[in-house]
Design an enzyme around this catalytic site. Sequence first.
Site, PDB file in Angstrom:
ATOM      1  N   HIS A 189      -9.392  14.456   1.385  1.00 28.37           N
ATOM      2  CA  HIS A 189      -8.610  15.300   0.652  1.00 28.37           C
ATOM      3  C   HIS A 189      -9.165  16.454   1.182  1.00 28.37           C
ATOM      4  CE1 HIS A 189      -7.775  12.705  -3.315  1.00 28.37           C
ATOM      5  NE2 HIS A 189      -8.605  12.091  -2.697  1.00 28.37           N
TER       6      HIS A 189
ATOM      7  N   HIS B  58      -3.850   0.904   8.653  1.00 28.12           N
ATOM      8  CA  HIS B  58      -4.285   0.513   7.460  1.00 28.12           C
ATOM      9  C   HIS B  58      -5.907   0.306   7.334  1.00 28.12           C
ATOM     10  CE1 HIS B  58      -4.412  -0.401   2.990  1.00 28.12           C
ATOM     11  NE2 HIS B  58      -5.344  -1.299   3.293  1.00 28.12           N
TER      12      HIS B  58
ATOM     13  N   ASP C 271      -0.564  16.358  -1.653  1.00 21.66           N
ATOM     14  CA  ASP C 271      -0.955  15.590  -2.333  1.00 21.66           C
ATOM     15  C   ASP C 271       0.103  15.925  -3.821  1.00 21.66           C
ATOM     16  OD1 ASP C 271      -3.813  13.854  -3.610  1.00 21.66           O
ATOM     17  OD2 ASP C 271      -2.305  14.502  -5.225  1.00 21.66           O
TER      18      ASP C 271
ATOM     19  N   ASN D 227     -13.380   9.975  -1.248  1.00 20.61           N
ATOM     20  CA  ASN D 227     -13.870   8.886  -2.187  1.00 20.61           C
ATOM     21  C   ASN D 227     -13.900   7.593  -1.811  1.00 20.61           C
ATOM     22  OD1 ASN D 227     -13.998  10.762  -4.702  1.00 20.61           O
ATOM     23  ND2 ASN D 227     -11.578  10.551  -4.740  1.00 20.61           N
TER      24      ASN D 227
ATOM     25  N   CYS E 142       0.963  -1.190  -0.017  1.00 15.71           N
ATOM     26  CA  CYS E 142      -0.013  -0.140  -0.024  1.00 15.71           C
ATOM     27  C   CYS E 142       0.880   1.273   0.074  1.00 15.71           C
ATOM     28  CB  CYS E 142      -0.969  -0.160   1.309  1.00 15.71           C
ATOM     29  SG  CYS E 142      -1.807   1.385   1.598  1.00 15.71           S
TER      30      CYS E 142
ATOM     31  N   HIS F 234      -6.386   2.954   0.962  1.00 13.98           N
ATOM     32  CA  HIS F 234      -5.917   3.412   2.389  1.00 13.98           C
ATOM     33  C   HIS F 234      -6.820   4.823   2.632  1.00 13.98           C
ATOM     34  CE1 HIS F 234      -2.596   3.569   5.599  1.00 13.98           C
ATOM     35  NE2 HIS F 234      -3.381   4.715   5.730  1.00 13.98           N
TER      36      HIS F 234
ATOM     37  N   HIS G  82      -8.310   8.094   3.078  1.00  9.12           N
ATOM     38  CA  HIS G  82      -7.701   9.540   3.100  1.00  9.12           C
ATOM     39  C   HIS G  82      -8.841  10.409   3.013  1.00  9.12           C
ATOM     40  CE1 HIS G  82      -7.675   7.740  -0.855  1.00  9.12           C
ATOM     41  NE2 HIS G  82      -7.654   9.052  -1.243  1.00  9.12           N
TER      42      HIS G  82
HETATM   43  P1  AMP Z   1      -8.095   8.957  -4.432  1.00  7.65           P
HETATM   44  O1  AMP Z   1      -8.483   8.965  -5.871  1.00  7.65           O
HETATM   45  O2  AMP Z   1      -9.042   9.744  -3.737  1.00  7.65           O
HETATM   46  O3  AMP Z   1      -7.968   7.342  -3.959  1.00  7.65           O
HETATM   47  O4  AMP Z   1      -6.667   9.843  -4.318  1.00  7.65           O
HETATM   48  C1  AMP Z   1      -5.332   9.410  -3.936  1.00  7.65           C
HETATM   49  C2  AMP Z   1      -4.646  10.590  -4.156  1.00  7.65           C
HETATM   50  O5  AMP Z   1      -3.282  10.220  -3.665  1.00  7.65           O
HETATM   51  C3  AMP Z   1      -4.580  11.385  -5.391  1.00  7.65           C
HETATM   52  O6  AMP Z   1      -5.121  12.722  -5.310  1.00  7.65           O
HETATM   53  C4  AMP Z   1      -3.175  11.170  -5.898  1.00  7.65           C
HETATM   54  O7  AMP Z   1      -2.756  12.377  -6.547  1.00  7.65           O
HETATM   55  C5  AMP Z   1      -2.719  11.125  -4.260  1.00  7.65           C
HETATM   56  N1  AMP Z   1      -1.424  10.398  -4.379  1.00  7.65           N
HETATM   57  C6  AMP Z   1      -0.862   9.278  -4.831  1.00  7.65           C
HETATM   58  N2  AMP Z   1       0.342   8.884  -4.757  1.00  7.65           N
HETATM   59  C7  AMP Z   1       0.872   9.918  -3.917  1.00  7.65           C
HETATM   60  C8  AMP Z   1       2.184  10.153  -3.180  1.00  7.65           C
HETATM   61  N3  AMP Z   1       3.172   9.279  -3.386  1.00  7.65           N
HETATM   62  N4  AMP Z   1       2.210  11.306  -2.543  1.00  7.65           N
HETATM   63  C9  AMP Z   1       1.146  12.078  -2.418  1.00  7.65           C
HETATM   64  N5  AMP Z   1      -0.008  11.999  -2.985  1.00  7.65           N
HETATM   65  C10 AMP Z   1      -0.279  11.005  -3.610  1.00  7.65           C
HETATM   66 ZN    ZN Z   2      -2.049   1.325   3.528  1.00 14.13          ZN
END
Ligand code: AMP
Ligand code: ZN
Length: 136
Positions: free
Chosen positions: A111, A57, A41, A96, A15, A107, A109
């Site tokens: 935004h 997680h 992000d 989301n 993950c 995982h 999160h």
């Molecule tokens: P979601 O589509 O809601 O799962 O959002 C995942 C978010 O994680 C997206 O906005 C990506 O730009 C962000 N993301 C993915 N990999 C990384 C990373 N290594 N560092 C920071 N943000 C990330």
């Molecule tokens: Zn995780």
Amino acid sequence: MLIIQCCKHKTVKNCIFCQIVKGKIPANFVYQDKDLVAFQDINPIAPVHILIIPRKHIVGIQTIQDKDQRILGKMLLVAKKLAEQNKLKGYKLVINCGKLGGQRVLHLHFHLVGGWKDLKKYHQWIEERFREGGVL
Ligand code: AMP
Ligand code: ZN
């Protein structure tokens, strides 16, 4: 910024956000405590785009349990504090939930997005992003 590693939380090997929590993948951290971390992000959609995640997680809202209540409450409070720190007068907190809800990283999160001078800019961006087949 120093990454406080915390081994007691359950993480999942492949993950990406667990790897960030463990410091194995770099991120621009803006907040850390024993339960949560927040970082910028990598592909921001707004002047301020911060992800707030639990160290543990949890896949997403679709899998939360009663025992996660404290952490979920804390995520909201941290979101509010980070919004204040960034002097956001208005903002969006987006979660989301599941692949069909546009969740790409499984995982949990939040935004935290904001900082537009004009909300129209956000709406234009959303329209373009969806037209191109993208998701938030
Ligand atoms: P979601 O589509 O809601 O799962 O959002 C995942 C978010 O994680 C997206 O906005 C990506 O730009 C962000 N993301 C993915 N990999 C990384 C990373 N290594 N560092 C920071 N943000 C990330
Ligand atoms: Zn995780």
